[in-house]
Design a protein around this motif. Sequence first.
Motif, PDB file in Angstrom:
ATOM      1  N   THR A 186      22.020 -11.869  18.716  1.00  0.00           N
ATOM      2  CA  THR A 186      23.228 -11.734  17.896  1.00  0.00           C
ATOM      3  C   THR A 186      24.422 -11.750  18.830  1.00  0.00           C
ATOM      4  O   THR A 186      24.489 -10.958  19.781  1.00  0.00           O
ATOM      5  CB  THR A 186      23.211 -10.427  17.096  1.00  0.00           C
ATOM      6  N   SER A 187      25.361 -12.635  18.598  1.00  0.00           N
ATOM      7  CA  SER A 187      26.503 -12.776  19.501  1.00  0.00           C
ATOM      8  C   SER A 187      27.496 -11.631  19.325  1.00  0.00           C
ATOM      9  O   SER A 187      27.769 -11.187  18.207  1.00  0.00           O
ATOM     10  CB  SER A 187      27.214 -14.102  19.253  1.00  0.00           C
ATOM     11  N   THR A 188      28.043 -11.162  20.444  1.00  0.00           N
ATOM     12  CA  THR A 188      29.129 -10.182  20.396  1.00  0.00           C
ATOM     13  C   THR A 188      30.488 -10.861  20.554  1.00  0.00           C
ATOM     14  O   THR A 188      31.525 -10.201  20.488  1.00  0.00           O
ATOM     15  CB  THR A 188      28.965  -9.121  21.512  1.00  0.00           C
ATOM     16  N   ILE A 189      30.488 -12.168  20.782  1.00  0.00           N
ATOM     17  CA  ILE A 189      31.737 -12.925  20.898  1.00  0.00           C
ATOM     18  C   ILE A 189      32.309 -13.112  19.496  1.00  0.00           C
ATOM     19  O   ILE A 189      31.603 -13.565  18.589  1.00  0.00           O
ATOM     20  CB  ILE A 189      31.490 -14.302  21.551  1.00  0.00           C
ATOM     21  N   PRO A 190      33.575 -12.771  19.273  1.00  0.00           N
ATOM     22  CA  PRO A 190      34.148 -12.935  17.928  1.00  0.00           C
ATOM     23  C   PRO A 190      34.046 -14.381  17.441  1.00  0.00           C
ATOM     24  O   PRO A 190      34.337 -15.315  18.190  1.00  0.00           O
ATOM     25  CB  PRO A 190      35.612 -12.515  18.119  1.00  0.00           C
ATOM     26  N   ASP A 226      29.309 -12.543  10.273  1.00  0.00           N
ATOM     27  CA  ASP A 226      30.715 -12.406   9.881  1.00  0.00           C
ATOM     28  C   ASP A 226      31.111 -10.946   9.671  1.00  0.00           C
ATOM     29  O   ASP A 226      30.289 -10.022   9.807  1.00  0.00           O
ATOM     30  CB  ASP A 226      31.027 -13.272   8.655  1.00  0.00           C
ATOM     31  N   GLU A 227      32.384 -10.723   9.325  1.00  0.00           N
ATOM     32  CA  GLU A 227      32.926  -9.369   9.198  1.00  0.00           C
ATOM     33  C   GLU A 227      32.226  -8.556   8.117  1.00  0.00           C
ATOM     34  O   GLU A 227      32.199  -7.325   8.171  1.00  0.00           O
ATOM     35  CB  GLU A 227      34.428  -9.440   8.893  1.00  0.00           C
ATOM     36  N   GLU A 228      31.668  -9.231   7.131  1.00  0.00           N
ATOM     37  CA  GLU A 228      30.998  -8.539   6.034  1.00  0.00           C
ATOM     38  C   GLU A 228      29.515  -8.298   6.304  1.00  0.00           C
ATOM     39  O   GLU A 228      28.807  -7.750   5.455  1.00  0.00           O
ATOM     40  CB  GLU A 228      31.159  -9.339   4.739  1.00  0.00           C
ATOM     41  N   GLY A 229      29.057  -8.720   7.483  1.00  0.00           N
ATOM     42  CA  GLY A 229      27.668  -8.489   7.843  1.00  0.00           C
ATOM     43  C   GLY A 229      26.715  -9.578   7.382  1.00  0.00           C
ATOM     44  O   GLY A 229      25.489  -9.399   7.418  1.00  0.00           O
ATOM     45  N   VAL A 288      21.978  -9.420   7.880  1.00  0.00           N
ATOM     46  CA  VAL A 288      21.155  -9.445   9.089  1.00  0.00           C
ATOM     47  C   VAL A 288      19.775  -8.855   8.806  1.00  0.00           C
ATOM     48  O   VAL A 288      18.751  -9.403   9.238  1.00  0.00           O
ATOM     49  CB  VAL A 288      21.847  -8.674  10.234  1.00  0.00           C
ATOM     50  N   GLU A 289      19.756  -7.739   8.063  1.00  0.00           N
ATOM     51  CA  GLU A 289      18.478  -7.086   7.759  1.00  0.00           C
ATOM     52  C   GLU A 289      17.562  -8.019   6.960  1.00  0.00           C
ATOM     53  O   GLU A 289      16.356  -8.127   7.238  1.00  0.00           O
ATOM     54  CB  GLU A 289      18.727  -5.795   6.971  1.00  0.00           C
TER      55      GLU A 289
END
Length: 352
Positions: A186-190, A226-229, A288-289
């Motif tokens: 999972t990327s941590t880059i925005p 994305d921001e909403e997961g 993601v889950e």
Amino acid sequence: MANCSPSSDQKPDEMASMEHGSENDVKVHVFSSSSELIGKLHEKWSPEQKKPYPAMYSSVVGGIILDPAMMVIPIDDHMVHRGHGVFDTAVILDGYLYELDAHLDRFLRSASKARITSPFPRSTLRSILVQLTMASQCKEGTLRYWLSAGPGNFLLSPSGCPKSAFYAVVIDDVVSQHNDGVKVITSTIPMKSPLFATMKNVNYLPNVLSVMEAEDKGAFASIWVDEEGFIAEGPNVNVAFITDDKELILPSFDKILSGCTAKRLLELAPKLVEQGRLKSVKTADLTVEEAKRSTEMMYIGSTLPILPIIAWDEQPIGDGKVGYLTMALSDLLWHDMVAGPDTQRLCVPYIN
């Protein structure tokens, strides 16, 4: 203060051919003529070696270039110093361009969002790309092309760029199916905002950093959330999942790039539903889950066309092996690519 002025007893030709030193004794060569510079550029390309870029088109020079040493674009092109450009890619396979029209349509949609007007109508762009592929003598590889605001100056506004520019290059490369699975993180880059994510523009620094982050962790690439997961996409590919009850799900294209190959897969995959191998095919928001509970996972992209994913953040996907439905989908796409000319393929006169 360093003195940059030449001494009065130096002749112009001597100044042009000499090597200048600096306070650190670094000598920078000054090329005395264009022929000397061209000779230097040719040193990189051995006449015996296979050319990785057999042909390029540039609207700046108005033609096709076969000499790789001359495949250049102006330094003051707005795409170079401001990133004001868009691009797309089509696969060359066995004398055919796969889904060129779909890619070209997306290319022009991206250009519209970037407020770049093509120097040619769509039909001319298409004709140039076909002629370029023919001139390249390349049977297998990729065709990549760009629209830029064009050269003109180094300012932020493109108002000083008198005309947009169109570039294209043929890349000689192997295109094949992928049978081995890869690991992702999972990327941590925005990730990019929807405006830029849905436009295939040349600003790929977030994409580059996300791949580098994955490589640092021993993975192949990454997944953006994305921001909403919800699952978004990979750094330059779409991603897809197969659930426990055999549903094929691709993330919705609202905030991500609408992949031409992913959309083609959505057209082809119902064949597996008809055969009873898949339950359904759809696009949807996926957390993601939910995604990590999938039994199979894959990247989808023009040059892959499908790349199985067997682990995500060190967690196995399904049984941690390449899934049979993933390979069935890969076979569908691959057959579509190699089957011969139809509505999805553009025939280029075959090169013997």
